[in-house]
Write a protein that holds these residues in place. Structure first.
Motif, PDB file in Angstrom:
ATOM      1  N   MET A   1      86.485   8.877  47.369  1.00 55.88           N
ATOM      2  CA  MET A   1      86.812   8.622  48.761  1.00 55.88           C
ATOM      3  C   MET A   1      87.171   9.933  49.478  1.00 55.88           C
ATOM      4  O   MET A   1      86.784  10.159  50.628  1.00 55.88           O
ATOM      5  CB  MET A   1      87.976   7.640  48.874  1.00 55.88           C
ATOM      6  CG  MET A   1      88.247   7.197  50.307  1.00 55.88           C
ATOM      7  SD  MET A   1      89.431   5.832  50.424  1.00 55.88           S
ATOM      8  CE  MET A   1      90.922   6.646  49.864  1.00 55.88           C
ATOM      9  N   GLY A   2      87.885  10.826  48.778  1.00 59.88           N
ATOM     10  CA  GLY A   2      88.212  12.129  49.357  1.00 59.88           C
ATOM     11  C   GLY A   2      86.970  12.956  49.644  1.00 59.88           C
ATOM     12  O   GLY A   2      86.862  13.597  50.707  1.00 59.88           O
ATOM     13  N   ILE A   3      86.013  12.942  48.706  1.00 59.46           N
ATOM     14  CA  ILE A   3      84.751  13.648  48.941  1.00 59.46           C
ATOM     15  C   ILE A   3      84.015  13.028  50.119  1.00 59.46           C
ATOM     16  O   ILE A   3      83.378  13.715  50.931  1.00 59.46           O
ATOM     17  CB  ILE A   3      83.879  13.629  47.675  1.00 59.46           C
ATOM     18  CG1 ILE A   3      84.559  14.417  46.552  1.00 59.46           C
ATOM     19  CG2 ILE A   3      82.495  14.211  47.952  1.00 59.46           C
ATOM     20  CD1 ILE A   3      83.862  14.328  45.214  1.00 59.46           C
ATOM     21  N   GLY A   4      84.123  11.699  50.231  1.00 59.79           N
ATOM     22  CA  GLY A   4      83.505  11.015  51.359  1.00 59.79           C
ATOM     23  C   GLY A   4      84.063  11.471  52.694  1.00 59.79           C
ATOM     24  O   GLY A   4      83.323  11.663  53.667  1.00 59.79           O
ATOM     25  N   VAL A   5      85.361  11.667  52.748  1.00 66.59           N
ATOM     26  CA  VAL A   5      85.995  12.157  53.979  1.00 66.59           C
ATOM     27  C   VAL A   5      85.493  13.560  54.318  1.00 66.59           C
ATOM     28  O   VAL A   5      85.205  13.881  55.476  1.00 66.59           O
ATOM     29  CB  VAL A   5      87.533  12.148  53.838  1.00 66.59           C
ATOM     30  CG1 VAL A   5      88.195  12.854  55.014  1.00 66.59           C
ATOM     31  CG2 VAL A   5      88.047  10.711  53.731  1.00 66.59           C
TER      32      VAL A   5
END
Length: 441
Positions: free
Chosen positions: A331-335
């Motif tokens: 999810m962090g990489i997605g952000v």
């Protein structure tokens, strides 16, 4: 290794391999369909090449998924005959429907692979969409059977006999929606990041940059959207587990003591003997809030569950922590990707950005394996929650240990073959683009 442990190990091995093949086989057709649609709309040859390359990958994983799935079906009867004797008539319907979905998928894939320049272009594209839809349906139906094991319904259990069987109610048991949703989103997240990571590596190596950038963007968008949605489905699943399988939730959180303002445990090493968790970060009241929507209501702990009904606490807790941590990482990489998309478009050409996706290539599938460990180990000692214990379902046939070793060799060989075929497929991507030209985003 005794028969019981050998049977459990063989089932775990088979599931562990099959879930990777099936997730990719479920999701890749949607990548392929999107690329195909972009080719039909833009008439850019790069999208046609991406589509054809991905369609070959879909064929590879369809074949391996079919083989590993067939093995699993036989193993249910071979390893757990007592379970199938009673459970088969109850949840046989989703397995039968899964077979129908599989046949539709096979027919549609045949039309798609051999339909180039033979069918109407939009009908041909539609057959690819059908491959994806039937693959997802197949996965959901299998998960429905598994969710029934966690939340058995659709029958009355009286004096050791199963009566008043309702296959529809069994298939749409209370846990099926939350498990199917969580598993489907996880499949998209894991496959999206894995495919994006492979194409990011090719971009780093300056191989067919235009081709791989187009492919990277399609796969990454799927993975990122899924990773951002996943915590929502995780919350729904956790609430269902708290309601239907409190022992599993307690083991997931290493929640030893029932108390008000039950804390959420992050990390830590469970000390089962002394009923505590060492080196953990505790957030008071947060577990109560996540389960009951208020901070005070106690969450049932392991102190209220007989030890003979408790799952292996350490394995369940560690697996759950790994799953959550890797999910948050994706999810962090997605952000970061979204920031690049809307604010910092030059990041797409940065080495660190590509390395981030390359490093994340296996992350989603590790999270899936951890999640299935939570699902299966966390249900122990039950094969049917609250009804039948796993040790009572295992086959009395001797020599299961030899079967386990044989199947281990088969699956390792199958994995090597898949890796070889995929590596060769990636190497065969045609050198038809000028790698010196800067790409646009």
């Amino acid at each position: 290794m005794d028969n019981f442990m050998a049977a459990r190990s063989q089932m775990a091995l088979s599931l562990g391999f099959h879930i990777i093949f099936s997730c990719i086989g479920m999701v890749m057709p949607f990548f392929m369909a999107v690329s195909h649609y972009l080719w039909l709309k833009t008439n850019k040859p790069v999208y046609k090449n991406v589509t054809k390359a991905w369609s070959k990958g879909v064929a590879i994983f369809f074949a391996t998924g079919a083989v590993s799935g067939t093995v699993l079906s036989f193993e249910l009867g071979l390893l757990w005959p007592e379970f199938m004797k009673h459970a088969g008539p109850i949840f046989g319907m989703p397995f039968s429907l899964e077979g129908t979905a599989f046949f539709i998928e096979a027919i549609a894939l045949g039309f798609y692979l051999y339909g180039w320049n033979r069918f109407n272009k939009w009908f041909h594209w539609f057959t690819g969409v059908v491959v994806g839809i039937s693959g997802i349906a197949s996965g959901i139906l299998v998960v429905s059977a598994n969710s029934w094991m966690n939340s058995p319904t659709g029958f009355d259990y009286i004096n050791g006999k199963y009566t008043n069987i309702d296959p529809i109610k069994a298939m749409f048991n209370p846990a099926w929606f939350s498990q199917a949703l969580h598993m489907s989103i996880a499949a998209f997240a894991a496959t999206g990041f894995a495919v994006a990571g492979v194409h990011a590596l090719m971009i780093m190596r300056q191989k067919n940059i235009n081709f791989h950038k187009k492919a990277f963007r399609i796969a990454a968008v799927f993975g990122i959207v899924a990773s951002i949605l996943q915590p929502l489905s995780g919350d729904i699943s956790a609430k269902m587990v708290a309601k239907r399988q409190p022992a599993k939730l307690a083991a997931m959180e290493a929640h030893f003591k029932t108390e008000e303002y039950s804390p959420l445990i992050i990390g830590g090493i469970p000390d089962v003997k002394n009923k505590k968790v060492d080196y953990a970060l505790e957030l008071p009241g947060l577990l109560s809030f996540m389960v009951h929507d208020d901070f005070k209501t106690p969450v049932k702990g392991l102190d209220q569950i007989p030890e003979r009904d408790q799952p292996p606490i350490a394995v369940t807790h560690y697996s759950f922590q790994i799953m959550v941590a890797l999910g948050m990482l994706m999810m962090g990489i997605g952000v970061i990707y979204l920031i690049a998309q809307f604010k910092k478009r030059n990041w797409f050409d940065k080495t660190w950005f590509l390395k981030l996706f390359i490093a994340a290539t296996p992350v989603g599938f590790i999270a899936i394996e951890a999640g299935w460990t939570v699902t299966e180990v966390g249900r122990q000692p039950w094969i049917i929650q609250g009804i039948m214990r796993t040790k009572d379902a295992v086959t009395p046939m001797p020599g299961i240990g030899y079967s386990f070793y044989l199947f281990t060799a088969v699956y390792l060989t199958l994995s090597v073959a898949v890796i070889f075929l995929l590596y060769r497929q990636i190497k065969m991507v045609p050198e038809i683009y000028d790698n010196t030209k800067p790409s646009t985003h």
